[in-house]
Design a protein around this motif. Sequence first.
Motif, PDB file in Angstrom:
ATOM      1  N   GLN A 247       6.395 -10.756   2.398  1.00  0.00           N
ATOM      2  CA  GLN A 247       5.196 -10.057   2.832  1.00  0.00           C
ATOM      3  C   GLN A 247       4.706  -9.118   1.741  1.00  0.00           C
ATOM      4  N   PRO A 248       3.439  -8.751   1.775  1.00  0.00           N
ATOM      5  CA  PRO A 248       2.962  -7.737   0.826  1.00  0.00           C
ATOM      6  C   PRO A 248       3.743  -6.441   1.017  1.00  0.00           C
ATOM      7  N   ALA A 249       4.088  -5.789  -0.072  1.00  0.00           N
ATOM      8  CA  ALA A 249       4.844  -4.546   0.028  1.00  0.00           C
ATOM      9  C   ALA A 249       3.993  -3.457   0.664  1.00  0.00           C
ATOM     10  N   LEU A 250       4.624  -2.665   1.498  1.00  0.00           N
ATOM     11  CA  LEU A 250       3.991  -1.463   2.032  1.00  0.00           C
ATOM     12  C   LEU A 250       4.224  -0.342   1.023  1.00  0.00           C
ATOM     13  N   LEU A 251       3.168   0.194   0.473  1.00  0.00           N
ATOM     14  CA  LEU A 251       3.257   1.191  -0.592  1.00  0.00           C
ATOM     15  C   LEU A 251       2.824   2.558  -0.062  1.00  0.00           C
ATOM     16  N   ASP A 401      -2.584   1.298  -2.665  1.00  0.00           N
ATOM     17  CA  ASP A 401      -2.725  -0.108  -3.025  1.00  0.00           C
ATOM     18  C   ASP A 401      -1.904  -0.534  -4.232  1.00  0.00           C
ATOM     19  N   SER A 402      -1.285   0.425  -4.954  1.00  0.00           N
ATOM     20  CA  SER A 402      -0.501   0.064  -6.132  1.00  0.00           C
ATOM     21  C   SER A 402       0.726   0.960  -6.219  1.00  0.00           C
ATOM     22  N   LEU A 403       1.687   0.558  -7.031  1.00  0.00           N
ATOM     23  CA  LEU A 403       2.921   1.329  -7.157  1.00  0.00           C
ATOM     24  C   LEU A 403       2.678   2.698  -7.789  1.00  0.00           C
ATOM     25  N   ALA A 404       1.762   2.787  -8.705  1.00  0.00           N
ATOM     26  CA  ALA A 404       1.546   4.020  -9.450  1.00  0.00           C
ATOM     27  C   ALA A 404       0.947   5.108  -8.571  1.00  0.00           C
ATOM     28  N   THR A 405       1.256   6.352  -8.915  1.00  0.00           N
ATOM     29  CA  THR A 405       0.610   7.491  -8.264  1.00  0.00           C
ATOM     30  C   THR A 405      -0.844   7.535  -8.692  1.00  0.00           C
ATOM     31  N   ASP A 406      -1.742   7.653  -7.740  1.00  0.00           N
ATOM     32  CA  ASP A 406      -3.169   7.721  -8.045  1.00  0.00           C
ATOM     33  C   ASP A 406      -3.453   9.058  -8.730  1.00  0.00           C
ATOM     34  N   PRO A 407      -3.920   9.059  -9.990  1.00  0.00           N
ATOM     35  CA  PRO A 407      -4.151  10.326 -10.701  1.00  0.00           C
ATOM     36  C   PRO A 407      -5.200  11.204 -10.031  1.00  0.00           C
ATOM     37  N   ALA A 408      -6.175  10.601  -9.384  1.00  0.00           N
ATOM     38  CA  ALA A 408      -7.198  11.389  -8.696  1.00  0.00           C
ATOM     39  C   ALA A 408      -6.591  12.118  -7.501  1.00  0.00           C
ATOM     40  N   ILE A 409      -5.661  11.453  -6.799  1.00  0.00           N
ATOM     41  CA  ILE A 409      -4.988  12.077  -5.662  1.00  0.00           C
ATOM     42  C   ILE A 409      -4.028  13.155  -6.157  1.00  0.00           C
ATOM     43  N   ALA A 410      -3.346  12.872  -7.251  1.00  0.00           N
ATOM     44  CA  ALA A 410      -2.421  13.859  -7.812  1.00  0.00           C
ATOM     45  C   ALA A 410      -3.158  15.131  -8.207  1.00  0.00           C
ATOM     46  N   ALA A 411      -4.388  14.985  -8.674  1.00  0.00           N
ATOM     47  CA  ALA A 411      -5.171  16.151  -9.087  1.00  0.00           C
ATOM     48  C   ALA A 411      -5.524  17.052  -7.915  1.00  0.00           C
TER      49      ALA A 411
END
Length: 469
Positions: A247-251, A401-411
Amino acid sequence: MPSIKIASALFVLSSISFVAADMRIASTEAKGFLDTQIQKDPSLKNGRNGQFGAGKLQARADATVFPYQVPGTFGFAALAKQSKNNNDNFLRSNVDNEANKRNTNLEAPVDMTPCRQDANVATPPTFELTPGQNFEIPLQFNNPHDGECEINIWMNMTGGTPSVAPISRFDCGGGFSQNRPNVTIPADFPDLCASAADGCVMQLYWHSVEPRTYSVCNNVVIGAGAAPAGATPARLRTRAESSVAIQPALLYADSFDTAHIDSTHSGYRGQQPNLVGPNLSARIQMQSFTGNGGLLKDAEPKATIAARNNMRGKVEAAVKTAEKAAIKTNKAAQASLDAGKGAGANGVYQGDQYNVVLNPNAKRQFTNTYVTNVDYVALAASFAPKFAAAGLTQQGVATKDSLATDPAIAAMGMKKANLKTGGNLASLPQSYLAALGPTSQKFLARRAEGIEDEEDEVVAANPDDAESI
């Protein structure tokens, strides 16, 4: 990096726990990663369910060390200090307690799931498994909270959007210091992890009834294995031929939750949401109404956060009361099992359920959150009208939607640049807004319109405050 083949029974994933050192694999770097459960009883006579001579522990035939991924520090000064000065607790910690060590003035949030790994850690050895292979995981609990563990194979971790094959699920902790669950790779596991280039990891995820998130991974290759002499070469199934559910990973954007929803506890962040037991699910549900506002406390009115904290105290008091009844039940069941022959003479109550080993005297801890057979479903039902009367709405966990931390959210996760900033509100994705819940959504919408007075509103006293639980 080298590979380690698992020829018989034992596979070690990693060490996990929270600051008080809850759960880890029963091996340590300081002792060369030796399996301490085996070392305590080299004759292997003390086996499953704590009984001598019954269900013996299985030793690996071709390896004596069990290295694991060392968690990352994510650039947080407090984690680097903990790793250096209190490495044992650092290795065992959970996501919640590690994430809340962040300095919100200087350090941007980083998502720690699914593996508590960042880009600055060394790549560990790869474990080699084969379809149909059975292995044991030696778990050591210093604080054996009741909870559920799951094993998931993550695929394509380095090539884009990952997918997941849920493999196993079992109860763990439960007041017992040492568990040793068996896990089997499906016999028709497909050819998606045949080499290190496929980017596969095996994840051990534990969610306790505290409730908190524990998660760790190890690189894995699942190959066909060597065929017997003269036999047809072993062959892996294709995905189309395999019955394994992929299944698609839950991230999960766990750093968002820690910053804005709850800095000490968490909702479910695993890969088997439909298999979570009713009691664990109910405990997580109660917590979802009592978040402490996160590190920043910037997404709800102060009065709402205060009301949630007040209700949290009531929930925790009610849990302790329910635990007292469960403790009596559990002790009576053990006494009945002993039948006058001495503690543990006939095994351990719930020993098979929790894969208990090395426990001939049926020792068990009954500290808060360690207790099994607590009726959390009934507790959640009793608190539903209290939550409603207090005006508390449910919050969730943020997904991405992706493994990486969203930089906009981190800000948006800094003390001086958070959800109080209008521009941040405008760019907050729907999945993050959904996690905050209805109260936050309405409050943030008012803030976006320039209405600031609601944050400091004085609300009428909660009538439930005077009630005894």
